[in-house]
Design a protein around this motif. Structure first.
Motif, short mmCIF file in Angstrom:
data_model
loop_
_atom_site.label_atom_id
_atom_site.label_comp_id
_atom_site.label_asym_id
_atom_site.label_seq_id
_atom_site.Cartn_x
_atom_site.Cartn_y
_atom_site.Cartn_z
N LEU A 155 58.61 25.48 45.90
CA LEU A 155 58.81 24.78 44.63
C LEU A 155 57.49 24.67 43.88
CD1 LEU A 155 61.31 21.94 45.57
CD2 LEU A 155 61.75 23.99 44.22
N ALA A 156 56.41 24.38 44.60
CA ALA A 156 55.11 24.24 43.95
C ALA A 156 54.69 25.57 43.33
CB ALA A 156 54.07 23.75 44.94
N ALA A 157 54.99 26.67 44.00
CA ALA A 157 54.61 27.98 43.47
C ALA A 157 55.48 28.37 42.28
CB ALA A 157 54.73 29.04 44.56
N LEU A 158 56.72 27.88 42.30
CA LEU A 158 57.70 28.32 41.30
C LEU A 158 57.59 27.50 40.02
CD1 LEU A 158 59.80 30.49 41.29
CD2 LEU A 158 61.44 28.89 42.24
N ILE A 159 57.33 26.22 40.14
CA ILE A 159 57.38 25.35 38.97
C ILE A 159 55.99 24.87 38.59
CG2 ILE A 159 58.47 23.27 38.02
CD1 ILE A 159 60.74 24.63 39.07
N LEU B 72 60.32 37.41 44.92
CA LEU B 72 61.42 36.86 45.73
C LEU B 72 62.54 36.37 44.83
CD1 LEU B 72 59.97 34.45 48.44
CD2 LEU B 72 61.53 36.32 48.85
N VAL B 73 62.16 35.52 43.87
CA VAL B 73 63.15 35.01 42.91
C VAL B 73 62.50 34.87 41.53
CG1 VAL B 73 64.78 33.72 44.30
CG2 VAL B 73 62.60 32.69 43.74
N LEU B 78 63.31 25.97 30.94
CA LEU B 78 62.87 25.55 29.61
C LEU B 78 62.34 26.72 28.79
CD1 LEU B 78 60.86 22.36 30.69
CD2 LEU B 78 63.20 22.43 29.84
N GLY B 79 63.03 27.86 28.90
CA GLY B 79 62.63 29.01 28.14
C GLY B 79 61.48 29.81 28.71
N HIS B 80 60.90 29.34 29.82
CA HIS B 80 59.82 30.10 30.44
C HIS B 80 60.35 30.84 31.66
CE1 HIS B 80 56.50 28.23 28.23
NE2 HIS B 80 57.30 27.18 28.19
N LEU B 166 67.13 23.60 42.68
CA LEU B 166 66.86 23.91 41.28
C LEU B 166 68.12 24.18 40.46
CD1 LEU B 166 63.72 26.19 41.53
CD2 LEU B 166 63.84 23.85 40.72
N ILE B 167 69.24 24.33 41.17
CA ILE B 167 70.49 24.60 40.45
C ILE B 167 70.74 23.48 39.46
CG2 ILE B 167 73.02 24.64 40.68
CD1 ILE B 167 72.69 26.25 43.18
N GLY B 168 71.07 23.85 38.24
CA GLY B 168 71.29 22.82 37.23
C GLY B 168 70.10 22.65 36.32
N TYR B 169 68.89 22.91 36.86
CA TYR B 169 67.70 22.81 36.02
C TYR B 169 67.29 24.17 35.47
CZ TYR B 169 67.26 18.36 38.44
OH TYR B 169 67.50 17.13 38.96
N ALA B 170 67.53 25.18 36.27
CA ALA B 170 66.99 26.49 35.89
C ALA B 170 67.98 27.59 36.20
CB ALA B 170 65.70 26.74 36.67
#
Lengths: 195, 214
Positions: A155-159, B72-73, B78-80, B166-170
């Motif tokens: 999560l830290a790497a992704l966000i 990986l993913v 938010l548009g980024h 993260l589902i729902g946010y992104a």
């Protein structure tokens, strides 16, 4: 022909060869590894286990995950994270995290304490198979506690946007140390001591 | 209990799960022996162990390299657009000052799994060529020490858990690496289940005994 006592047969923890125990310290005839001395193995296991338990305290008190959202900084602890997930309706994920970060470590502490005490004092003597299974289970299930640490890292790497950012918290280090030492404790424990 | 000499010890086997003592018996090709007490697997007999092991290890290594080379993913938040690779996970930990966790992750999800597969490839190649008895022994010992610390499977589940959070946010798009990692983990599990470390020791013994104990 050599006459051997079946109880003196031990398994090498490294290569799994069967060896004849010659008292305190035996060298494996196949791979040459030292099959650990019983007394020092218990002491080592206790030392690692206590370190792990101590590290587990800050792991639960400090935030695991810090969310910085539009200037607001919010930290969530392991248990806090589980509760939030539960409230949001992500029951399976809440359950996985709860199991991996709370149930498994605590169970492992308790099982290892039980096994280490039962080495010294005769408790549960008649249930031999169960204890071996118990030990095998802790060994197999133990590494899964790392899930939460990895999740935080991902999560830290992704966000990390300008406005929204997730950073690992102090608890991540404490928790990783705790898992590491629990694994060491389980490895140090000499299975032959289960009687 | 009586045995002839120390060599005969290698025909004995102690169950990994319940510690019951068993004597090894010859079994048919492709079958397995299980513990009479607890039913857990004791050993397989596979006449093509070296070839199979080598083939699976090389396949695994290829997928490991793919898994580490692509994202990986990808997520859209938010548009980024953001993406992660396995390496970015360690780097972000180092960046935010978590050197210890970063280093641990680097070992647990990158170095150790890589070493396991490299060791397997070298080991099976040497066994196939019937060379280097001493070196294969050292590789096997190293393998046993590293194996419990290889955590690719746990990392894979962690990726899924993180994504579900993260589902729902992104918006989430799985990358090539994710599937490669999933296949790598499946191969890793298959090899672990299929090839028991004591089988390789027994095989090594048979190979180098036939060569007249060099």
């Amino acid at each position: 022909m050599i006459e051997i006592d079946e109880n003196a047969l031990i398994r090498c923890p490294v290569c799994e060869a069967v060896n004849i125990s010659t008292g305190d310290e035996t060298l494996c005839h196949r791979c040459g590894s030292r099959i650990s001395n019983q007394k020092s193995s218990t002491q080592k296991a206790w030392a690692y286990l206590i370190t792990a338990i101590i590290a587990y305290i800050p792991a639960n008190l400090y935030p695991m995950l810090i969310t910085k959202q539009f200037g607001m900084i919010e930290g969530s602890t392991i248990l806090g994270g589980v509760v939030t997930l539960w409230e949001h309706g992500s029951y399976p994920i809440a359950a996985i995290i709860f199991f991996a970060s709370i149930v498994i470590p605590v169970m492992k502490f308790l099982i290892l304490i039980y096994l280490l005490i039962s080495v010294k004092y005769p408790i549960g003597k008649d249930k031999k198979v169960d204890k071996h299974k118990l030990y095998y289970m802790t060994e197999a299930v133990g590494p899964w506690s790392m899930i939460d640490v990895f999740v935080v890292a991902i999560l830290a790497a992704l966000i990390h946007l300008a406005n929204v950012e997730i950073v690992a918290g102090t608890a991540a280090t404490a928790f990783a140390i705790s898992v590491f030492f629990t694994l060491l404790a389980a490895h140090a424990f000499d299975e032959r001591l289960i009687k | 209990m009586k045995i002839e000499n120390e060599e005969a010890l290698d025909r004995l086997i102690i169950c990994q799960q319940c510690h019951t003592l068993h004597e090894e018996i010859p079994i048919k090709d492709g079958t397995k022996a299980v513990c009479t007490e607890c039913g857990s697997m004791l050993y397989h007999y596979d006449s093509r162990l070296v070839d199979n092991g080598l083939a699976w290890s090389i396949t695994g290594l290829i997928f490991f390299i793919v898994a580490n080379s692509f994202p990986l993913v990808n997520i859209e938040l938010l548009g980024h657009e953001q993406f992660i690779t396995i390496f970015k996970t360690f780097l972000s930990l180092f960046d935010s000052g978590y050197y210890l966790v970063g280093l641990m992750s680097l070992f647990l999800i990158f170095l150790f799994p890589l070493m396991i597969f490299l060791i397997n490839i070298i080991l099976f190649t040497l066994l196939k060529l019937k060379k280097a008895p001493q070196f294969t022994k050292e590789l096997l010992i190293l393998f046993s020490h590293i194996k419990p610390w290889s955590m690719s499977d746990i990392f894979l589940i962690s990726v899924l858990v993180a994504l579900v959070k993260l589902i729902g946010y992104a918006q989430i798009h799985m990358g090539v690496s994710f599937w490669a990692l999933a296949i790598f983990v499946a191969i890793d599990l298959y090899i672990t289940k299929r090839i028991h470390i004591s089988e390789i020791w027994m095989l090594r013994k048979r190979i180098f005994e036939n060569k007249g104990n060099r």
